[in-house]
Design a protein around this motif. Structure first.
Motif: not given
Lengths: 237, 130
Positions: A169-174, B53-56, B83-90, B92-100
């Motif tokens: 998957p790709i980010t929006d910015h990219r 791992s490759n998500p989504c 749906t694919f983009e939403a999964c990816h966004l989800n 990313l936010t999970n990863e960020k939260r876990k990291k924090e």
């Protein structure tokens, strides 16, 4: 939200996605600074008049009254003609800091787009056709960038001495960046008599119509991702 | 008698006997003396944690099947793409939260897998006795 422009051309159907949300992410006031000459407490300046009004309305302006602010970029103006996407594109076209030339090229390209569209509009017969033709080069540019955005990318991963191209998957910015890069490259294609602004104008119009080199590149990328979908399954460690 | 390093060492010290070896010159036998401290570390390394791992993947495959069906026309596959983009966004936010959370050392009680930073927080509280 992004409800203003939906159908621009006859054969075009995809609405403007996430640009406004991305824009708001790029115009962050505070945020963790990384490798900045400023301490983290320094906030980014708010230059858009709409955002300033919003800050005053919500009351956040009072909180930010005495916070130190970073110096503003010369290119971040509160002018009516300022657009963040165009600014990014101009910076990407710029070479060795020649912002003057980059801006001229982009402006000439937009002029060329407007000329072409005006000619089409004036030669159109019915009122409906005239209405359907969009003459605003900014709208066409935004549409072209949207149409050129890929949905996923190929990432080279080395396993056992072999480099596999894995769809990821790709980010929006990219995705915005890749689309703008393809537009720039299409404008630099080999045609010695036609200069960059005219070529870019052609490519912008074609991409806004979902045709041309940029959209073809995007579709080729999607096809290759689909062909390599087997690699996506493995748990890469 | 079993020839252990300790026995060999005691034979050498007491009887001045070196172990017999017809092939090479014998060394002075010495037991394991523990150059490094004989205790466990109070930290865990995070090297083996980076499971890329490759998500989504499922959403991606659904999108690919839609693409194949419509000859890569993006306009007809907008729902799958969303749906694919939403999964990816989800993701990313999970990863960020876990990291924090890891950075702050926050832990959910009863969690099965802890990150190395969280484990180090715990191990730091109950250190090995000197």
């Amino acid at each position: 939200m992004a409800t203003g422009v939906r159908v621009l051309f006859n054969d075009f159907r995809v609405p403007l996605r996430s640009w406004l949300t991305v824009n708001s992410a790029w115009g962050q006031v505070t945020g963790r600074a990384r490798y900045s000459q400023y301490p983290p407490a320094y906030i980014k300046p708010v230059y858009l008049p709409a955002k300033l009004e919003e800050l005053e309305r919500s009351g956040d302006a009072k909180q930010l009254e005495y916070t130190p602010v970073r110096a503003a970029y010369n290119t971040h103006t509160s002018s009516v003609f300022h657009d963040p996407l165009v600014r990014k594109f101009t910076n990407h076209i710029m070479k060795t800091g020649n912002k003057c030339l980059a801006r001229e090229l982009v402006e000439k390209a937009f002029q060329e787009v407007k000329r072409v569209q005006l000619q089409k509009r004036n030669t159109a017969e019915t009122e409906e056709e005239k209405e359907a033709i969009v003459c605003d080069p900014l709208k066409i540019f935004k549409q072209a960038v949207e149409n050129g955005r890929p949905v996923l990318q190929l990432v080279p991963i080395k396993r056992g001495g072999v480099k596999y191209q894995v769809p990821v998957p790709i980010t929006d910015h990219r995705s915005y960046f890749i689309s703008m890069r393809w537009l720039k490259e299409a404008g630099r294609e080999k045609e010695r008599t036609i200069h960059f602004p005219e070529k870019l104008a052609r490519e912008l119009l074609a991409a806004a119509r979902n045709e041309g080199r940029v959209v073809k590149k995007k579709q080729d990328l999607h096809r290759q991702c689909e062909a390599n979908r087997a690699y996506a399954h493995y748990r890469w460690s | 008698m079993r020839l252990t390093p300790l026995n060999l060492r005691s034979m050498y010290l007491v009887n001045n006997q070196r172990p017999k070896n017809g092939r090479r010159a014998t060394r002075v036998p010495f037991p394991f003396n523990g150059c490094l401290p004989l205790k466990l570390r109070d930290s865990v390394s995070g090297k083996s944690e980076k499971l890329q791992s490759n998500p989504c993947v499922q959403e991606m495959f659904v999108m690919f099947s839609c693409f194949k069906k419509n000859d890569f026309d993006q306009a007809l596959c907008s729902k799958e793409i969303q749906t694919f983009e939403a999964c990816h966004l989800n993701h990313l936010t999970n990863e960020k939260r876990k990291k924090e959370q890891e950075r702050r050392g926050v832990m959910v009680p009863g969690e099965k897998r802890l990150a190395h930073k969280q484990l180090n927080h715990l191990l730091g509280r109950y250190k090995q006795p000197v």
